[in-house]
Design an enzyme around this catalytic site. Structure first.
Site, PDB file in Angstrom:
ATOM      1  N   ASN A   1      69.527 -95.839  -7.137  1.00  0.00           N
ATOM      2  CA  ASN A   1      68.838 -95.060  -8.172  1.00  0.00           C
ATOM      3  C   ASN A   1      69.367 -93.645  -8.289  1.00  0.00           C
ATOM      4  O   ASN A   1      69.325 -93.058  -9.370  1.00  0.00           O
ATOM      5  CB  ASN A   1      67.335 -95.055  -7.891  1.00  0.00           C
TER       6      ASN A   1
ATOM      7  N   SER B   1      71.969-108.859 -23.909  1.00  0.00           N
ATOM      8  CA  SER B   1      73.325-108.982 -23.379  1.00  0.00           C
ATOM      9  C   SER B   1      73.443-110.185 -22.438  1.00  0.00           C
ATOM     10  O   SER B   1      74.426-110.936 -22.481  1.00  0.00           O
ATOM     11  CB  SER B   1      73.713-107.698 -22.634  1.00  0.00           C
TER      12      SER B   1
ATOM     13  N   ARG C   1      61.960 -96.041  -8.316  1.00  0.00           N
ATOM     14  CA  ARG C   1      61.726 -95.929  -9.759  1.00  0.00           C
ATOM     15  C   ARG C   1      60.400 -96.573 -10.123  1.00  0.00           C
ATOM     16  O   ARG C   1      60.102 -97.691  -9.730  1.00  0.00           O
ATOM     17  CB  ARG C   1      62.867 -96.616 -10.524  1.00  0.00           C
TER      18      ARG C   1
ATOM     19  N   GLN D   1      77.092-109.707 -12.916  1.00  0.00           N
ATOM     20  CA  GLN D   1      77.044-109.172 -11.559  1.00  0.00           C
ATOM     21  C   GLN D   1      75.805-109.697 -10.842  1.00  0.00           C
ATOM     22  O   GLN D   1      74.689-109.508 -11.308  1.00  0.00           O
ATOM     23  CB  GLN D   1      77.029-107.645 -11.578  1.00  0.00           C
TER      24      GLN D   1
ATOM     25  N   GLN E   1      61.396 -99.515  -3.884  1.00  0.00           N
ATOM     26  CA  GLN E   1      61.974 -99.084  -5.146  1.00  0.00           C
ATOM     27  C   GLN E   1      61.392 -97.721  -5.540  1.00  0.00           C
ATOM     28  O   GLN E   1      60.181 -97.597  -5.756  1.00  0.00           O
ATOM     29  CB  GLN E   1      61.657-100.121  -6.228  1.00  0.00           C
TER      30      GLN E   1
ATOM     31  N   GLY F   1      69.193-104.292  -8.053  1.00  0.00           N
ATOM     32  CA  GLY F   1      69.384-104.994  -9.315  1.00  0.00           C
ATOM     33  C   GLY F   1      68.092-105.307 -10.051  1.00  0.00           C
ATOM     34  O   GLY F   1      68.000-106.320 -10.750  1.00  0.00           O
ATOM     35  N   GLU F   2      67.093-104.424  -9.944  1.00  0.00           N
ATOM     36  CA  GLU F   2      65.797-104.721 -10.565  1.00  0.00           C
ATOM     37  C   GLU F   2      65.893-104.778 -12.080  1.00  0.00           C
ATOM     38  O   GLU F   2      65.194-105.563 -12.728  1.00  0.00           O
ATOM     39  CB  GLU F   2      64.727-103.714 -10.144  1.00  0.00           C
TER      40      GLU F   2
ATOM     41  N   GLY G   1      75.569-113.966 -20.226  1.00  0.00           N
ATOM     42  CA  GLY G   1      75.173-114.408 -18.902  1.00  0.00           C
ATOM     43  C   GLY G   1      75.083-113.238 -17.925  1.00  0.00           C
ATOM     44  O   GLY G   1      75.348-112.091 -18.270  1.00  0.00           O
TER      45      GLY G   1
END
Length: 294
Positions: free
Chosen positions: A120, A61, A47, A69, A45, A85-86, A66
């Protein structure tokens, strides 16, 4: 280095565009509900910082709607390792979910690294230093040239090389970029100074005096920054017209962003032009890189 092109994003890598996996590989991957305490982070990763407020908002949210994605993971031993999807994973943990939808892919380390970079790069808020660090680490680990990496990521070679060159700057300046105290444009200008000590002194002055990129370039070239007065490009065709305040304000913001004169010319309420000045090839390359998000 394998010369396949990464394309424009995750879909290209997962079989939805030429250059990805076999058609339908994403849809054919196993969809599971993975326990969040069995998902390890992506070691590739790029980031380093995830704003707490942003994760909290996403968690709210997820509580209401729920997880829409699924995240992408791969099996490593008896656990899962995150691929993409971190933000969603962190927000799900904050929302106190015990399991979340995930697609299980079969990918090697190099492909996971590539996916992490592509995911990213599509986000504007990834800072230049983290991008550069990821590029350098990838090339060190898997080999190849900057030009090959640029082609695989869908970037110009100059974007990759300019980012990696930033890593020649002292840590204090790199931290200032990471903390958004200065921009990539400021940092590139400081590379023109002869040594680390001079670069650090100039960087501190840029921050203290809130110098623009153009002022910083002048400081590096002459030792004196350009006047702080914002220059707005005059539009002779509309010299006597009353301009909306938000148009003038946007011109000033774009001027600060690009470090050069910007003109917004409105023909009708819906149509017009945004004109950005440049005076040298280097300035053109810098503006082009900013527009592309490099």
């Amino acid at each position: 280095m394998n010369k396949r092109r990464l394309g424009r994003g995750l879909e290209a890598l997962l079989g939805r565009e030429e250059g990805g996996f076999e058609p339908g590989s994403l849809e054919e991957s196993e969809l599971i509900h993975a326990p969040v305490d069995q998902i390890d982070p992506n070691p590739y990763q790029p980031r380093r910082h995830f704003p707490a407020a942003e994760i909290a908002s996403l968690a709210d949210s997820i509580r209401q709607h729920g997880m829409i994605q699924p995240i992408l993971v791969r099996a490593v031993g008896d656990r899962y390792q995150l691929i993409a999807g971190e933000r969603r994973l962190r927000a799900s943990i904050e929302a106190q979910l015990h399991a979340i939808p995930a697609r299980v892919m079969e990918l090697d380390d190099q492909r996971v690294f590539e996916l992490a970079m592509v995911e990213n790069l599509q986000r504007e808020d990834l800072n230049a230093v983290d991008k550069a660090t990821a590029f350098r680490e990838y090339l060190s680990r898997y080999g190849g040239t900057q030009e090959e990496l640029a082609g695989r990521l869908g970037l110009d070679r100059s974007t990759v090389s300019n980012l990696i060159r930033l890593l020649e700057l002292p840590d204090e300046i790199l931290l200032a970029v990471r903390d958004s105290e200065i921009t990539q444009g400021h940092a590139r200008a400081l590379l023109g100074l002869p040594d680390a000590e001079t670069q650090i002194v100039a960087c501190r002055r840029v921050i203290a005096e809130r110098l623009s990129v153009r002022q910083t370039e002048a400081l590096v070239a002459t030792g004196v920054p350009t006047p702080s007065r914002t220059r707005i490009r005059k539009d002779p065709a509309h010299a006597n017209a009353v301009r909306a305040p938000h148009i003038t304000e946007l011109e000033q913001q774009l001027h600060q962003r690009f470090g050069t004169a910007v003109l917004i010319r409105s023909r009708t309420p819906e149509k017009g032009q945004i004109i950005i000045d440049y005076n040298t090839q280097e300035e053109f390359d810098r503006v082009s890189s900013l527009i592309r998000g490099g």
